[in-house]
Scaffold this motif. Structure first.
Motif, PDB file in Angstrom:
ATOM      1  N   ASP A   1     -21.582  21.426  24.595  1.00 31.75           N
ATOM      2  CA  ASP A   1     -20.333  22.156  24.360  1.00 31.75           C
ATOM      3  C   ASP A   1     -19.391  21.762  25.490  1.00 31.75           C
ATOM      4  OD1 ASP A   1     -18.249  23.951  24.184  1.00 31.75           O
ATOM      5  OD2 ASP A   1     -19.520  25.717  23.955  1.00 31.75           O
ATOM      6  N   ILE A   2     -18.669  20.668  25.308  1.00 34.89           N
ATOM      7  CA  ILE A   2     -17.857  20.136  26.407  1.00 34.89           C
ATOM      8  C   ILE A   2     -16.648  20.999  26.731  1.00 34.89           C
ATOM      9  CG2 ILE A   2     -18.650  17.756  26.199  1.00 34.89           C
ATOM     10  CD1 ILE A   2     -16.122  17.155  24.594  1.00 34.89           C
ATOM     11  N   ALA A   3     -16.265  21.880  25.791  1.00 34.71           N
ATOM     12  CA  ALA A   3     -15.165  22.797  26.087  1.00 34.71           C
ATOM     13  C   ALA A   3     -15.583  23.796  27.167  1.00 34.71           C
ATOM     14  CB  ALA A   3     -14.728  23.521  24.822  1.00 34.71           C
ATOM     15  N   ASN A   4     -16.843  24.235  27.136  1.00 31.18           N
ATOM     16  CA  ASN A   4     -17.344  25.219  28.102  1.00 31.18           C
ATOM     17  C   ASN A   4     -18.292  24.642  29.144  1.00 31.18           C
ATOM     18  OD1 ASN A   4     -16.053  27.552  26.924  1.00 31.18           O
ATOM     19  ND2 ASN A   4     -17.436  27.256  25.201  1.00 31.18           N
ATOM     20  N   ASP A   5     -18.782  23.429  28.914  1.00 29.32           N
ATOM     21  CA  ASP A   5     -19.737  22.784  29.821  1.00 29.32           C
ATOM     22  C   ASP A   5     -19.347  21.314  29.977  1.00 29.32           C
ATOM     23  OD1 ASP A   5     -22.000  21.992  31.268  1.00 29.32           O
ATOM     24  OD2 ASP A   5     -23.313  21.987  29.512  1.00 29.32           O
ATOM     25  N   PRO A   6     -18.204  21.046  30.626  1.00 30.03           N
ATOM     26  CA  PRO A   6     -17.735  19.657  30.719  1.00 30.03           C
ATOM     27  C   PRO A   6     -18.688  18.744  31.481  1.00 30.03           C
ATOM     28  CG  PRO A   6     -16.378  21.106  32.078  1.00 30.03           C
ATOM     29  CD  PRO A   6     -17.299  21.976  31.280  1.00 30.03           C
TER      30      PRO A   6
END
Length: 135
Positions: A62-67
């Motif tokens: 989840d790159i929005a929350n875990d870049p």
């Protein structure tokens, strides 16, 4: 020749609040040993959306929350994995006809002009030390 990939930004320039739908972007390193293309289908590859990054046909982030991509979310979101896997398969099938490196002749360093010039300079003059100028 491959069609141009992308989309126009004109409507965003005219209206910064215009709708900008999410899209999938595909990455593949595009290199493998001759005859091993199918074995490398899922090596060094990813499908990315605004929220998700699905890598190597296994990990989902989840790159929005875990870049930093520290937590694999694949088991928690099998529906996203399934969707991105199907999208990747469609993309792979569409680009296979454009992958021409399989049958190209191999060019060895002795036949590459830049490699020839580099080795000649290394032998004749050496490679000068270099560092960026002080700011």
């Amino acid at each position: 020749m491959q069609e141009m990939d992308g989309r126009s930004l004109l409507h965003l320039l005219n209206n910064p609040k215009a709708d900008w739908p999410d899209r999938e972007m595909f990455v593949h390193c595009g290199r493998w040993k001759a005859g091993e293309r199918d074995a490398f289908k899922f090596e060094k590859c990813a499908v990315r959306t605004g929220k998700w990054r699905f890598t190597n046909n296994a990990q989902l982030y989840d790159i929005a929350n875990d870049p930093g991509e520290t937590t694999d979310e694949a088991s928690a979101h099998p529906e996203v994995v399934d969707q991105l896997r199907k999208s990747y398969d469609r993309w792979w099938t569409s680009v296979l006809p454009l992958m021409v490196n399989e049958d190209l002749p191999r060019v060895f360093a002795n036949d590459q002009p830049l490699a020839i010039r580099y080795h000649r300079q290394l032998k004749d003059k050496g490679i000068p030390e270099w560092s960026p100028a002080e700011l």
